[in-house]
Design a protein around this motif. Structure first.
Motif, PDB file in Angstrom:
ATOM      1  N   ALA A 138      72.161-103.368 113.314  1.00 22.15           N
ATOM      2  CA  ALA A 138      72.679-104.712 113.602  1.00 22.15           C
ATOM      3  C   ALA A 138      71.563-105.746 113.606  1.00 22.15           C
ATOM      4  O   ALA A 138      70.407-105.451 113.956  1.00 22.15           O
ATOM      5  CB  ALA A 138      73.398-104.715 114.942  1.00 22.15           C
ATOM      6  N   LEU A 153      74.509-107.403 109.385  1.00 24.77           N
ATOM      7  CA  LEU A 153      73.717-106.196 109.162  1.00 24.77           C
ATOM      8  C   LEU A 153      72.362-106.577 108.589  1.00 24.77           C
ATOM      9  O   LEU A 153      72.264-107.441 107.718  1.00 24.77           O
ATOM     10  CB  LEU A 153      74.443-105.253 108.208  1.00 24.77           C
ATOM     11  CG  LEU A 153      75.653-104.519 108.779  1.00 24.77           C
ATOM     12  CD1 LEU A 153      76.348-103.720 107.691  1.00 24.77           C
ATOM     13  CD2 LEU A 153      75.241-103.603 109.918  1.00 24.77           C
ATOM     14  N   ALA A 160      71.954 -99.534 107.261  1.00 22.55           N
ATOM     15  CA  ALA A 160      72.805-100.705 107.032  1.00 22.55           C
ATOM     16  C   ALA A 160      73.705-100.492 105.819  1.00 22.55           C
ATOM     17  O   ALA A 160      74.916-100.739 105.869  1.00 22.55           O
ATOM     18  CB  ALA A 160      71.950-101.954 106.856  1.00 22.55           C
ATOM     19  N   TYR A 163      76.488 -98.097 106.575  1.00 19.83           N
ATOM     20  CA  TYR A 163      77.644 -98.630 107.295  1.00 19.83           C
ATOM     21  C   TYR A 163      78.625 -99.293 106.327  1.00 19.83           C
ATOM     22  O   TYR A 163      79.836 -99.037 106.382  1.00 19.83           O
ATOM     23  CB  TYR A 163      77.239 -99.631 108.379  1.00 19.83           C
ATOM     24  CG  TYR A 163      78.460-100.175 109.105  1.00 19.83           C
ATOM     25  CD1 TYR A 163      79.134 -99.392 110.035  1.00 19.83           C
ATOM     26  CD2 TYR A 163      78.978-101.432 108.809  1.00 19.83           C
ATOM     27  CE1 TYR A 163      80.295 -99.840 110.663  1.00 19.83           C
ATOM     28  CE2 TYR A 163      80.138-101.900 109.430  1.00 19.83           C
ATOM     29  CZ  TYR A 163      80.788-101.104 110.360  1.00 19.83           C
ATOM     30  OH  TYR A 163      81.935-101.544 110.955  1.00 19.83           O
ATOM     31  N   GLU A 203      73.656-109.226 102.231  1.00 19.22           N
ATOM     32  CA  GLU A 203      74.849-108.454 102.564  1.00 19.22           C
ATOM     33  C   GLU A 203      75.838-108.405 101.404  1.00 19.22           C
ATOM     34  O   GLU A 203      76.584-107.433 101.257  1.00 19.22           O
ATOM     35  CB  GLU A 203      75.496-108.991 103.835  1.00 19.22           C
ATOM     36  CG  GLU A 203      74.641-108.734 105.082  1.00 19.22           C
ATOM     37  CD  GLU A 203      75.358-109.070 106.378  1.00 19.22           C
ATOM     38  OE1 GLU A 203      76.224-108.282 106.802  1.00 19.22           O
ATOM     39  OE2 GLU A 203      75.038-110.136 106.955  1.00 19.22           O
TER      40      GLU A 203
END
Length: 433
Positions: A138, A153, A160, A163, A203
């Motif tokens: 996180a 993330l 990361a 996830y 991301e």
């Protein structure tokens, strides 16, 4: 898989946000699935998208809220709230709704926020198929300013990517065809303040990687806007569609702003890559919602303004997402959204661009591989006006045949120029041969 084949033409569908905010239910999804399958599918409409907060049992009509208790699995992956989506009970997620959508010949999509739930970080859950935990991936200072459910993330942290891989694996198992990812195309430092925008490119890349690994062709849609034109190459590489505006609602001022944005983005429209003008606020909207203090209503846009919006979206080749409750659509709205001639521009036109803009008039042009030229004329004054445009301005010879695409009528042959009378805030769309 080549992501450009996931959406060979601009996606067309329905999104729950404009009419149900953050509180849509399974029953409401199913009634709109049924209507689309029966009345709109044959005109190209195919996506049903469940918007924000489907994982929150007590979600209301707004997405502006404080940290809430969310439904998630042992790996910190959000799952539908079973009190709102009964078929999601017993760990089924959205699979039954997606299967039902597919049985009707349609496709199913969901909205997510970027990142990982803060609730998962508080519990420090394990990330599926990895040795990492939520706290290790996180980004605690990366929180959406208008929805605080998630931490971003940290792309530099091991785990990361895993996830994002895990949630796309879950969505693929449900049969999801489309994800709208929010707070990522741009990230606001302060709500609505475009001077504070940052790009969520790291991301976006992780999501692209996760989709490519999941084994299912899932369209990637990015929100909110306005997207940064200087990031166009990166967006084209990683996403299928991205918002070029903040939330668009039913006001003429919002429509007028889109002419500028579409003009800026027109060079970047290509197969599988679509700058997105946002949802279409026609018909019955804000059934449960109070965006900008406005509640349950029929669209405030006049019929002429709605025709202008549809004309611009279609010639520009924006994705088309209806925002209204479909089941009580009136006949006029239905005629607007089922005009196959106009909607056909989304599939066969190319090279759309603004030709001319004056203080009272805007002209757009596109073409197709069959040698047709398409001309969209927009009266932006507050009164009926007559405009004259030479065929040379449209790159045409000294005469051509004119077909009115909204009325479906042959206008006939014109020589050297076109003289057109248009109502206030209205549009005319012609095919020229």
């Amino acid at each position: 898989m080549n992501k450009n084949t996931f959406a060979p033409t601009p996606p067309m569908g329905w999104n729950s946000w404009d009419c149900y905010g953050a509180s849509v239910t399974e029953q409401e999804l199913r009634q709109n699935i049924n209507y689309m399958a029966e009345h709109l599918k044959n005109h190209g409409w195919e996506y049903i998208v469940c918007d924000i907060q489907w994982y929150e049992p007590t979600a209301d009509s707004s997405h502006y809220h404080k940290f809430a208790d969310l439904c998630m699995d042992e790996y910190g992956r959000l799952i539908p709230a079973p009190n709102r989506f009964p078929s999601a009970a017993n760990g089924k997620g959205f699979k039954e709704i997606a299967d039902y959508t597919h049985s009707k010949g349609l496709k199913f999509g969901i909205h997510i926020m970027r990142g990982i739930p803060r609730q998962a970080v508080a519990q420090n859950v394990k990330i599926k198929d990895s040795s990492y935990t939520a706290r290790e991936v996180a980004h605690p200072s990366s929180i959406c300013c208008w929805n605080t459910d998630m931490y971003g993330l940290d792309a530099t942290k091991p785990g990361a990517q895993e996830y994002y891989d895990s949630i796309l694996e879950l969505y693929a198992s449900w049969g999801v065809d489309f994800i709208k990812v929010d707070d990522i195309c741009v990230k606001y430092g302060r709500p609505g303040d475009e001077s504070t925008l940052e790009y969520g490119g790291d991301e976006i890349e992780m999501l692209r990687n996760a989709i490519d690994k999941c084994g299912r062709p899932i369209v990637l849609s990015l929100s909110p806007g306005p997207a940064m034109v200087e990031k166009a190459e990166h967006l084209c590489k990683h996403a299928n569609m991205w918002r070029i505006t903040n939330d668009l609602w039913d006001s003429w001022e919002n429509i007028m702003e889109m002419f500028r944005r579409c003009n800026n983005w027109s060079p970047y429209v290509s197969q599988g890559c679509y700058p997105d003008c946002d949802m279409l606020p026609v018909g019955h909207i804000s059934i449960r919602g109070c965006e900008h203090g406005l509640t349950d209503r029929q669209t405030r846009l006049s019929k002429e303004e709605q025709r202008t919006m549809f004309t611009l979206w279609c010639i520009f080749r924006s994705p088309m997402m209806l925002g209204c409750e479909l089941t009580d659509m009136d006949e006029w709205t239905k005629s607007l959204v089922t005009n196959d001639e106009v909607l056909g521009l989304l599939k066969k036109s190319r090279n759309a661009h603004q030709v001319l803009r004056t203080g009272d008039f805007i002209l757009w042009k596109a073409e197709d591989e069959e040698g047709n030229t398409y001309a969209a004329f927009f009266n932006i004054t507050n009164w009926e006006e007559t405009f004259r445009v030479s065929l040379k301005q449209l790159g045409m010879e000294d005469k051509c045949q004119v077909y009115d695409m909204w009325s479906g009528e042959e206008v006939g042959e014109t020589e050297e120029s076109m003289e057109i009378t248009i109502k206030a805030h209205d549009a005319k769309l012609y095919r020229l041969v």
